[in-house]
Design an enzyme around this catalytic site. Structure first.
Site, short mmCIF file in Angstrom:
data_model
loop_
_atom_site.label_atom_id
_atom_site.label_comp_id
_atom_site.label_asym_id
_atom_site.label_seq_id
_atom_site.Cartn_x
_atom_site.Cartn_y
_atom_site.Cartn_z
N LYS A 73 49.25 47.02 47.08
CA LYS A 73 49.47 47.14 45.63
C LYS A 73 48.14 47.40 44.90
CE LYS A 73 49.08 42.15 45.15
NZ LYS A 73 49.82 40.87 45.11
N TYR A 81 20.32 43.98 26.27
CA TYR A 81 20.99 43.49 25.06
C TYR A 81 20.80 41.98 24.89
CZ TYR A 81 23.39 47.97 24.61
OH TYR A 81 23.68 49.29 24.46
C1 LIG Z 1 49.55 40.19 46.34
C2 LIG Z 1 50.58 39.52 47.12
C3 LIG Z 1 50.34 39.20 48.46
C4 LIG Z 1 48.99 39.36 49.12
O1 LIG Z 1 48.16 38.32 48.66
P1 LIG Z 1 46.65 38.18 49.16
O2 LIG Z 1 46.16 36.93 48.55
O3 LIG Z 1 45.92 39.38 48.63
O4 LIG Z 1 46.70 38.18 50.62
C5 LIG Z 1 51.38 38.66 49.18
N1 LIG Z 1 52.59 38.45 48.60
C6 LIG Z 1 52.84 38.73 47.32
C7 LIG Z 1 54.18 38.46 46.75
C8 LIG Z 1 51.85 39.26 46.53
O5 LIG Z 1 52.10 39.52 45.24
#
Ligand SMILES: *Cc1c(COP(=O)(O)O)cnc(C)c1O
Length: 367
Positions: free
Chosen positions: A35, A256
Site C-alpha cells: 500500500k 531560519y
Molecule cells: C499496513 C498494514 C499491514 C502491514 O503493517 P506493517 O506494520 O507495515 O507490517 C498489515 N495489515 C494491515 C491491515 C495493514 O493496514
C-alpha cells in the site's frame, strides 16, 4: 549538472527482506503489503521484483490494485479495507481481487451482488485495535452468512490487526491473539493476523497467511531489535550532495530562526534536500546523516530545498561530497531510517511514504 537528490531503490534488498519474512514463518504464506506506493518505494517496481516470491500482494484501495494490474501484475491482490462503495464490486470482480469485509454495508453489498465468479473474502475482525472490523461475537454470524452464499463469496479467511505487536510488553497482543484463535477454532477458519513485528517476533500469531509490510523495506518495526530484524537491509537510500560550504565564526547562527549556533569555528555543508522533497522539517539538530559514509549532524532548521550539516569534523568533505539522508552510503555504511525517524519524533513509515514526487527514483537490482 542536475540537482543531485535521488532515491535509490535496491530491489535485491527488498527480495532479501521478503525472504526473511517468509523464512520466519515457514508454515505461513506471506502477502507482501504494497500500500501507499509500496511505502513510497514504487508500487509496480516493487511488485515486479517480488512477483516470483510472493503469492499475493495487499493494497489499501481499488486504485492501487488497478495500478498493479495495469503494470502487468497478475498475482492475487488483497484489498485491506475492501470496497469504499458498492459500485466498486464490479471492478473487484473484473480485476480478480481479494476483498476484506469489515462492515455490515460491505457484507450486504456483496450478498446482493451477482458476480460471475465468487469473490475471495477476508472477514476483518476487531480483536482490539478498534479501528475496522466486526466484533468477535458478530464475526461468527458474518462467517456463516458468507459461507451460505457460495455464489458471492469463497475462500473465507479471518483477519485482524494488532495494536501493540511491536511493543516489548505483550499483554495486549496476547489478548488479541487469544480472541482470534478462539474464534478461528470455533469456525475452523484460516487466520491472517501478523504484521511485520508479529512476523518477526511473535510466532504464536503466525497463521495460514501473514501480512508483513514495513519490514520488507528494511525498517525494523520492533521496539527491541531481534537477531532477525537486525538482518533487514535498507531498500531506499535517499542520497544527495553537498552543494555549498560555509565557514562560520563562533556565535554565528545557521538557517531560519538561527536555531543552531556555532559553538566553535565551524564548517557548514549545504545539502540539496529539504522538506519540499519530503525530508521531515521536524528533524532536530543532531539528526544523523552520512557524508562520504561518515556520520555528521544536522545543524539548523530544514528548509524547503536545502538542509545544513556540521562538517567541522570532516575536513575532507566538500562541494560534491555524497550525503546519505538514510539508507546505505557508497562505502557500505548504513544509516537506518528508524534512527532518523527518532530524531524527527516520528516513525519510519512517515519518512518513507513522505518522499515527494519531485525526488527521482532510481531502481537497482532484481532483473
Ligand atoms: C499496513 C498494514 C499491514 C502491514 O503493517 P506493517 O506494520 O507495515 O507490517 C498489515 N495489515 C494491515 C491491515 C495493514 O493496514
Amino acid at each position: 549538472m542536475a540537482r543531485p537528490l535521488r532515491a535509490d531503490i535496491d530491489l535485491d534488498a527488498l527480495r532479501h527482506n521478503y525472504c526473511l519474512a517468509r523464512d520466519q514463518a515457514p508454515e505461513s504464506r506471506a502477502v507482501a503489503v504494497l500500500k501507499a506506493d509500496a511505502y513510497g518505494h514504487g508500487l509496480v517496481a516493487c511488485a515486479r521484483a517480488l512477483e516470483d516470491l510472493a503469492p499475493a500482494f495487499a493494497v489499501a484501495c481499488l486504485e492501487e490494485a488497478e495500478t498493479l494490474r495495469e503494470g502487468g501484475i497478475a498475482a492475487p491482490i488483497m484489498l485491506l479495507e475492501g470496497i469504499f462503495e458498492a459500485a466498486e464490486l464490479e471492478r473487484v470482480e473484473a480485476l480478480g481481487l481479494w476483498m476484506a469485509v469489515h462492515s455490515d454495508w460491505q457484507l450486504e453489498a456483496l450478498l446482493t451482488y451477482r458476480p460471475a465468479r465468487p469473490v475471495p473474502v477476508w472477514i476483518k475482525v476487531d480483536s482490539g485495535m478498534h479501528r475496522l472490523g466486526f466484533a468477535p461475537e458478530r464475526a461468527e454470524a458474518v462467517w456463516h452468512r458468507l459461507a451460505a452464499a457460495p455464489a458471492q463469496a469463497c475462500d473465507l479467511h479471518l483477519m485482524s490487526h494488532f495494536a501493540t505487536a511491536d511493543a516489548e510488553d505483550d499483554a495486549y497482543f496476547a489478548r488479541q491473539t487469544a480472541r482470534m484463535k478462539a474464534l478461528a477454532e470455533r469456525l475452523g477458519a484460516p487466520l491472517c493476523l501478523a504484521n511485520s513485528p508479529a512476523t518477526l517476533a511473535r510466532p504464536e500469531s503466525h497463521g495460514a497467511w501473514n501480512r508483513p509490510g514495513v519490514m520488507l523495506y528494511g525498517s525494523d518495526p520492533l521496539e527491541a531489535a531481534n537477531p532477525v530484524s537486525r538482518r533487514l537491509a535498507p531498500v531506499m537510500t535517499l542520497r544527495s550532495e553537498v552543494i555549498a560550504v560555509r565557514e562560520l565564526a563562533v556565535g554565528e547562527p545557521v538557517g531560519y530562526g538561527g536555531r543552531w549556533t556555532a559553538a566553535r569555528p565551524s564548517r557548514i555543508g549545504v545539502v540539496a534536500c529539504g522538506y519540499g522533497d519530503g525530508y521531515d522539517r521536524h528533524a532536530a539538530d543532531g539528526t544523523p546523516v552520512l557524508v562520504e559514509g561518515r556520520r555528521a549532524c544536522l545543524a539548523g532548521k530544514v528548509s524547503m530545498d536545502m538542509l545544513t550539516v556540521d562538517l567541522t569534523d570532516l575536513p575532507d568533505a566538500d562541494i560534491g561530497s555524497e550525503v546519505v539522508l538514510w539508507g546505505r552510503a557508497a562505502n557500505g555504511e548504513a544509516l537506518s531510517v528508524d534512527e532518523v525517524a527518532r530524531h524527527c519524533d516520528t516513525i519510519s513509515y512517515t519518512l518513507l511514504t513522505g518522499v515527494l514526487p519531485r525526488v527521482p527514483r532510481r531502481y537497482h537490482g532484481a532483473d
